[in-house]
Write an enzyme that holds these catalytic residues in place. Structure first.
Site, PDB file in Angstrom:
ATOM      1  N   ASP A 139       0.965   3.670   1.866  1.00  0.00           N
ATOM      2  CA  ASP A 139       0.863   4.387   3.142  1.00  0.00           C
ATOM      3  C   ASP A 139       2.062   4.029   4.012  1.00  0.00           C
ATOM      4  O   ASP A 139       2.981   3.344   3.567  1.00  0.00           O
ATOM      5  CB  ASP A 139      -0.458   4.056   3.848  1.00  0.00           C
ATOM      6  CG  ASP A 139      -0.578   2.574   4.156  1.00  0.00           C
ATOM      7  OD1 ASP A 139       0.422   1.840   3.979  1.00  0.00           O
ATOM      8  OD2 ASP A 139      -1.665   2.134   4.557  1.00  0.00           O
ATOM      9  N   ASP A 174       0.836  -1.204   0.000  1.00  0.00           N
ATOM     10  CA  ASP A 174       0.000   0.000   0.000  1.00  0.00           C
ATOM     11  C   ASP A 174       0.869   1.252   0.000  1.00  0.00           C
ATOM     12  O   ASP A 174       1.987   1.243   0.490  1.00  0.00           O
ATOM     13  CB  ASP A 174      -0.877   0.040   1.269  1.00  0.00           C
ATOM     14  CG  ASP A 174      -1.954  -1.022   1.231  1.00  0.00           C
ATOM     15  OD1 ASP A 174      -2.213  -1.556   0.129  1.00  0.00           O
ATOM     16  OD2 ASP A 174      -2.527  -1.320   2.298  1.00  0.00           O
ATOM     17  N   ASP A 216       2.412   2.063   6.636  1.00  0.00           N
ATOM     18  CA  ASP A 216       2.633   0.639   6.875  1.00  0.00           C
ATOM     19  C   ASP A 216       3.259  -0.019   5.657  1.00  0.00           C
ATOM     20  O   ASP A 216       4.160  -0.845   5.769  1.00  0.00           O
ATOM     21  CB  ASP A 216       1.303  -0.059   7.204  1.00  0.00           C
ATOM     22  CG  ASP A 216       0.973   0.069   8.675  1.00  0.00           C
ATOM     23  OD1 ASP A 216       1.905   0.358   9.448  1.00  0.00           O
ATOM     24  OD2 ASP A 216      -0.208  -0.104   9.029  1.00  0.00           O
TER      25      ASP A 216
END
Ligand code: 28G
Length: 731
Positions: free
Chosen positions: A503, A501, A505
């Site tokens: 993002d 992803d 994380d």
């Protein structure tokens, strides 16, 4: 007769230059980015030689606004008098005759030399133009060339008093090179290295191309000791930097050797070796000499002082765990062997280095018993961990994990067996894994969903790593085994694609995986098998037409183009900016905004991901302020109508561009359905993927230690220093 000789030599010169232009790769390695930058190194090496001869203390390197490069030194200046046999000025010989560099007489060998050591004449042959200026004997001399041929013969253009030196400016021939511009970062990395290797020489660099000049000065009076300090900057030292040097007569003349080493609290080893300033990536006799001395000395000191017992059976690898060493030798006629000609072959160098290190290291241990004890204890721990790892491997092998016979259940393999045609997607999380599985091309694309956290290999020894499920699964799926049993020929996919992803994380998992590959399977990266998927960030619809946008910068670009369509930006005097200038200005604003946002995000996730303290986030405000004030200096003074409200201006143009669009931001891969994920990210026809490469293993190593290690302070400093390119942190 003399006339004929002159003609004969002339023809030889022409033929020489032509040969270089016909087969440039034979002379400088390649005609891409590497070869392009190599041109600069080749010229700088001449200055370094002059410094090693004791006549030059400072070297300037500039990237000029037109894309050419200038190198200037304060040496004696290339001689301009008539060459005794060639019937042309010596300077012309140096610049047009191949290998004329330092081979005028056998005793005066060329010490410094780029990988190919071909000399400035090659650079001249491969340059659209080259201008040389020499200060010598009170006069300024100048000469010009194009593609290796004289275009302006040597002339005196002025007086210079007692000043001496050489200045070379050249513009590479773009009909030969595919690379179009010099990169400051690449040049700086080599210039820094040269400054470490040649202590006391000042190398000053400036990049005047593009907007905003970059300037750096490299000078290390501590030489390779400071180099070791630099490599270990983000690590915890276990010993001081130890320095050994000496010289001995070799087969071809005097061999000089310098060694600096330091133990740190880490599980990896850095061995950087050089011969005549050339980075010998494949090692060679200087490295084997060092290793032999380290092993025998530790064994002997350990046994004599009852620190090591017979049953401990230490290996060289155990003794090198956590060691950073720089070995630099100067050899009169170096022989380079190996696949990339970066392995030192001169046999006698092994004994010379080995005897210097054994003798001095033993003395060091005897004078510093506490440090010797720390080093040996670390070595013993390494040996124990190796034993434990062997046992762990033994047991996993029995379970069939290592040999690929039993593939992990989580792996959705493809049907094709030819690794050259197959791809393995490492996908974060189950839902994305599900979409990827449904959308994929079953024949060639395999999916491995990663559930748990991948272990940070920077902080774990092999035995603990093998206990981690995600790591074991990964090893099995890839098929090459691990550590001692590593075998690249068994690789099951030639594309291993990290798909996470966009993002925090995702960035974390990606960094952990890259650390794992870089530290434990570097050959995968060297071979170019590791990729990063580039899922789009936005889905943009305009009049029912769907478009996927990859990055924030791309979206901004799109919105600004649309927004500026019928929108005017005026300066303080009320004059409208040209649309292109307005766009450039707004793009700069957008960059600042993105940086501020990235910093905010970093600030917010700092505790968890980077455990840096609040100072990093706090730094953002002052940085952004700095940027804004530099913008007002750019011609948009504080009196202008949008003064103090630049962000609002940006917003207004963007809002304008947004009209009639529907924009959706993907929060994760899981938000895309299977066909969408395939179409945007996995379809070989349409996707964007980044190949992971190690252009600079040394910088990569520093970066990984910094990001993944325990030291908080240097990481915080790094974030502050690099706040404006903080997005690069994600790799
Ligand atoms: C700025 C760009 C790159 C250089 C020198 C200095 C000498 C030199 C260079 O000699 C070979 C050997 C002796 C004649 C040597 C000057 C001895 C006395 C030099 C450079 C031929 C060339 N005085 N500085 N070459 N000599 N800097 N910087 O290229 O017999 S090249």
């Amino acid at each position: 007769m003399a006339e004929n000789n002159y003609n004969a030599e002339n023809i030889q010169v022409l033929e020489g230059m032509e040969a270089v232009r016909k087969r440039p790769a034979m002379y400088i390695g390649d005609t891409g980015e590497r070869g392009y930058h190599h041109l600069v190194y080749e010229v700088v090496d001449n200055s370094i030689d002059e410094a090693l001869a004791g006549y030059c203390t400072s070297v300037e390197v500039f990237i000029n606004p037109d894309g050419s490069v200038t190198v200037q030194d304060d040496g004696r200046g290339i001689p301009v008098d008539m060459h005794p046999t060639q019937r042309r000025p010596a300077i012309e010989v140096v610049l047009t005759v191949l290998h004329a560099g330092g081979k005028f007489d056998g005793s005066n060998y060329k010490v410094s030399g780029g990988l190919h050591g071909v000399g400035v004449s090659c650079v001249n042959a491969l340059s659209e133009w080259m201008k040389v200026e020499v200060r010598r004997g009170g006069k300024v001399h100048r000469m010009e060339f194009s593609r290796g041929q004289v275009t302006k013969p040597l002339e005196v253009v002025g007086e210079c008093g007692g000043e001496t030196g050489t200045k070379v400016t050249f513009f590479p021939d773009h009909t030969i090179f595919s690379c179009r511009a010099f990169k400051a970062e690449i040049l700086c990395s080599r210039l820094r290295e040269l400054a470490f290797l040649n202590k006391g020489v000042t190398i000053h660099f400036r990049d005047d191309e593009g907007d905003g000049s970059i300037e750096e000065t490299f000078r290390y009076d501590g030489g390779i000791d400071e180099f070791v300090g630099y490599l270990n900057e983000n690590k915890k030292p276990l010993s001081p930097v130890m320095h050994f040097e000496g010289s001995k007569e070799g087969v071809t003349g005097m061999v000089q050797a310098e060694i600096s080493m330091q133990y740190v609290d880490s599980y990896s080893t850095i061995e950087q070796t050089y011969c005549n300033n050339i980075h010998t990536i494949e090692g060679g006799t200087h490295l084997s000499g060092f290793r032999r001395a380290l092993t025998t000395t530790i064994n002997k000191y350990g046994a004599d002082n009852k620190l090591i017992k017979e049953k401990d059976s230490l290996t060289g690898d155990d003794m090198r765990e956590g060691l950073t060493v720089v070995v630099s030798v100067k050899v009169p006629q170096p022989q380079f062997e190996g696949q990339t000609k970066t392995k030192l072959g001169n046999g006698e160098v092994e004994g010379i280095v080995s005897s210097i290190v054994s003798e001095r290291l033993m003395t060091f241990f005897e004078e510093n018993p506490a440090i010797a004890k720390t080093v040996i204890e670390k070595t013993l721990l390494a040996a124990r961990a190796r034993e434990a790892a062997r046992a762990a491997r033994e047991s996993t092998r029995r379970k069939g994990v290592m040999d690929g016979l039993s593939l992990p259940g989580k792996l959705r393999d493809c049907s094709e067996r030819d690794p050259a045609k197959t791809e393995l997607y490492l996908v974060e999380g189950d839902s994305a894994g599900g979409s990827a599985c449904k959308g994929r091309d079953r024949a060639t694309q395999a999916i491995l969903p990663l559930r748990g956290k991948v272990i940070n290999v920077e902080k774990a020894r092999i035995d603990r790593m093998l206990a981690n499920n995600e790591i074991r699964t990964l090893i099995t799926a890839i098929g090459c085994g691990f550590a001692d049993e590593w075998d690249i020929s068994k690789v099951r996919y030639h594309k291993i694609v990290i798909m996470t992803d966009a993002d925090v994380d995702g960035a974390h998992i990606r960094t952990l995986l890259l650390t794992f590959f870089f530290r434990k399977m570097p050959e995968l990266i060297e071979k170019g098998y590791v990729y990063l998927a580039q899922p789009p960030l936005y889905k943009v619809e305009r009049r029912k037409k769907v478009e996927y946008v990859l990055t924030d910068a791309d979206l901004t670009e799109k919105l600004l183009t649309l927004g500026l369509d019928d929108f005017e930006v005026k300066d303080g005097a009320g004059a409208a900016l040209e649309p292109e200038r307005a766009k450039l200005f707004l793009k700069l604003l957008a960059e600042i905004e993105a940086t501020a946002k990235a910093l905010e995000e970093r600030g917010a996730d700092a505790k968890e991901l980077l455990s840096a303290d609040a100072a990093a986030a706090g730094a953002s405000a002052s940085l952004v302020k700095k940027q804004f004030s530099s913008l007002s200096g750019y011609g948009y003074g504080p009196e202008s109508w949008f003064s103090g409200d630049l962000p609002k201006l940006l917003d207004r143009v963007r809002e304008h561009g947004r009209q009639g669009l529907s924009i959706m931001r993907f929060k994760g891969l899981g938000e895309m359905d299977a066909p969408e994920l395939y179409d945007t990210t996995m379809n070989p026809e349409k996707r964007h993927m980044l190949k992971v490469g190690i252009s600079d293993a040394m910088e990569a190593d520093r970066m990984f230690s910094l990001l993944m290690g325990d030291e908080v302070e240097p990481r915080r400093k790094f974030i502050e220093d690099n706040a404006l390119s903080v997005r690069n942190l994600d790799f």
